[in-house]
Motif scaffolding. Structure first.
Motif, short mmCIF file in Angstrom:
data_model
loop_
_atom_site.label_atom_id
_atom_site.label_comp_id
_atom_site.label_asym_id
_atom_site.label_seq_id
_atom_site.Cartn_x
_atom_site.Cartn_y
_atom_site.Cartn_z
N LYS A 70 -0.54 -0.50 3.61
CA LYS A 70 -0.48 -0.77 5.05
C LYS A 70 -0.08 0.43 5.88
CE LYS A 70 0.69 -5.59 4.47
NZ LYS A 70 1.63 -6.64 4.75
N MET A 71 0.51 1.43 5.27
CA MET A 71 0.99 2.57 6.03
C MET A 71 -0.14 3.56 6.25
SD MET A 71 4.19 5.09 5.29
CE MET A 71 5.40 4.09 6.14
N THR A 72 -0.42 3.85 7.52
CA THR A 72 -1.46 4.82 7.87
C THR A 72 -0.79 6.09 8.36
OG1 THR A 72 -2.99 3.07 8.50
CG2 THR A 72 -3.43 5.27 9.39
N ILE A 73 -1.25 7.21 7.82
CA ILE A 73 -0.70 8.51 8.20
C ILE A 73 -1.86 9.43 8.56
CG2 ILE A 73 0.71 10.46 7.46
CD1 ILE A 73 2.17 8.48 5.61
N ILE A 74 -1.72 10.08 9.70
CA ILE A 74 -2.71 11.05 10.16
C ILE A 74 -2.13 12.43 9.87
CG2 ILE A 74 -4.02 11.94 12.13
CD1 ILE A 74 -2.68 8.55 12.54
N LYS A 119 1.02 2.84 0.36
CA LYS A 119 1.88 1.65 0.31
C LYS A 119 3.14 1.82 1.15
CE LYS A 119 4.50 -1.10 -2.99
NZ LYS A 119 4.95 -1.20 -4.37
N ASP A 120 3.77 2.99 1.02
CA ASP A 120 5.04 3.21 1.71
C ASP A 120 5.31 4.71 1.79
OD1 ASP A 120 5.87 3.92 -0.90
OD2 ASP A 120 6.73 1.94 -1.26
N ILE A 121 6.44 5.09 2.35
CA ILE A 121 6.76 6.50 2.56
C ILE A 121 6.94 7.23 1.24
CG2 ILE A 121 9.27 6.31 2.79
CD1 ILE A 121 6.91 8.43 5.00
N GLU A 122 7.43 6.55 0.22
CA GLU A 122 7.58 7.18 -1.09
C GLU A 122 6.20 7.53 -1.66
OE1 GLU A 122 9.21 4.31 -0.28
OE2 GLU A 122 11.23 5.14 -0.10
N ALA A 123 5.24 6.63 -1.50
CA ALA A 123 3.89 6.90 -1.97
C ALA A 123 3.28 8.07 -1.20
CB ALA A 123 3.01 5.66 -1.83
N TYR A 124 3.60 8.16 0.09
CA TYR A 124 3.08 9.29 0.87
C TYR A 124 3.71 10.59 0.39
CZ TYR A 124 1.98 12.70 4.31
OH TYR A 124 1.54 13.86 4.89
N ASP A 125 4.99 10.58 0.07
CA ASP A 125 5.68 11.78 -0.41
C ASP A 125 5.01 12.29 -1.69
OD1 ASP A 125 7.70 13.76 -0.27
OD2 ASP A 125 8.90 12.65 -1.73
N PHE A 141 0.79 21.69 6.82
CA PHE A 141 0.28 20.37 7.18
C PHE A 141 1.33 19.64 8.00
CE2 PHE A 141 2.55 19.68 3.27
CZ PHE A 141 3.09 18.40 3.36
N ASN A 142 0.86 18.88 8.97
CA ASN A 142 1.74 18.08 9.83
C ASN A 142 1.32 16.63 9.69
OD1 ASN A 142 2.93 20.43 10.88
ND2 ASN A 142 1.34 20.60 12.43
N SER A 143 2.30 15.77 9.51
CA SER A 143 2.03 14.36 9.30
C SER A 143 2.49 13.54 10.49
CB SER A 143 2.76 13.85 8.05
OG SER A 143 2.43 14.64 6.94
N PHE A 144 1.69 12.54 10.84
CA PHE A 144 2.01 11.63 11.93
C PHE A 144 1.89 10.21 11.39
CE2 PHE A 144 0.04 15.43 13.52
CZ PHE A 144 0.93 15.86 14.49
N ILE A 145 3.01 9.50 11.35
CA ILE A 145 3.02 8.13 10.83
C ILE A 145 2.60 7.20 11.96
CG2 ILE A 145 4.44 6.28 9.88
CD1 ILE A 145 6.19 8.53 8.63
N ALA A 146 1.54 6.45 11.72
CA ALA A 146 1.06 5.50 12.72
C ALA A 146 2.01 4.31 12.77
CB ALA A 146 -0.35 5.05 12.40
N LEU A 147 2.56 4.06 13.94
CA LEU A 147 3.47 2.92 14.10
C LEU A 147 2.71 1.63 14.35
CD1 LEU A 147 6.16 4.64 16.34
CD2 LEU A 147 6.17 4.32 13.84
N ARG A 148 1.62 1.74 15.09
CA ARG A 148 0.81 0.57 15.42
C ARG A 148 -0.60 1.03 15.77
NH1 ARG A 148 3.63 -3.05 19.55
NH2 ARG A 148 4.98 -3.18 17.74
#
Length: 166
Positions: A70-74, A119-125, A141-148
């Motif tokens: 569910k976690m989307t990161i740009i 899945k979550d921030i740990e998976a993104y790490d 690289f710069n990451s932007f966590i999509a809140l909505r």
């Protein structure tokens, strides 16, 4: 019916593409009615659009709120060097990586914009370590966590009143 010089599509073709993008499970009978042509003509046109590559594939769009990732990161990625082999290798890895949902080569201050689903921030790490931090060809690289998500649309709108008709 006139086709545009630019695309080779006429108004009925463009209507068909708009309708199929909204619902590719529509029956040929209903589709023909919505685009104002006969069923036989509609079926021929859809087959031609598929054969000519206008319709790339049929797919179902899953509700992301029901999916496990569910976690989307740009992510903006800048490569250290831009040799053709480095760029090609990076693009190949992005195409083969399941977390990567979209990858764009862009002009400007960064080289790529990537959209990932995890899945979550740990998976993104773990993903970021594997893809970027351990890659000597990635400068930053710069990451932007999509809140909505306020809008998500996969469709490409075809103007049925295109003035380029002739």
């Amino acid at each position: 019916m006139a086709r545009t010089k630019r695309t080779g599509l006429d108004k009925i073709d463009r209507r068909i593409l708009n309708e199929l993008q909204a619902n590719n499970l529509i029956s040929n009978t209903d589709l023909a009615g919505r685009v104002f042509t006969s069923e036989a003509s509609c079926l021929r046109r859809v087959k031609r659009l598929r054969a000519n590559g206008w319709i790339h594939r049929d797919t179902s769009i899953v509700d992301p709120n029901r999916a496990p990732n569910k976690m989307t990161i740009i992510i903006n990625v800048t490569l250290a060097r831009e040799g053709a082999d480095i760029v090609d290798r990076f693009m190949r890895v992005m195409r083969e990586t399941t977390e990567v949902r979209q990858c764009y080569k862009v002009a400007g201050e960064t080289d790529f914009v990537i959209v990932v689903a995890v899945k979550d921030i740990e998976a993104y790490d773990v993903f970021a370590d594997r893809m970027f931090q351990s890659n000597n060809n990635v400068l930053r690289f710069n990451s932007f966590i999509a809140l909505r998500c306020y809008k998500f649309d996969t469709g490409i709108e075809f103007d049925i009143d295109d003035t380029d008709d002739c």
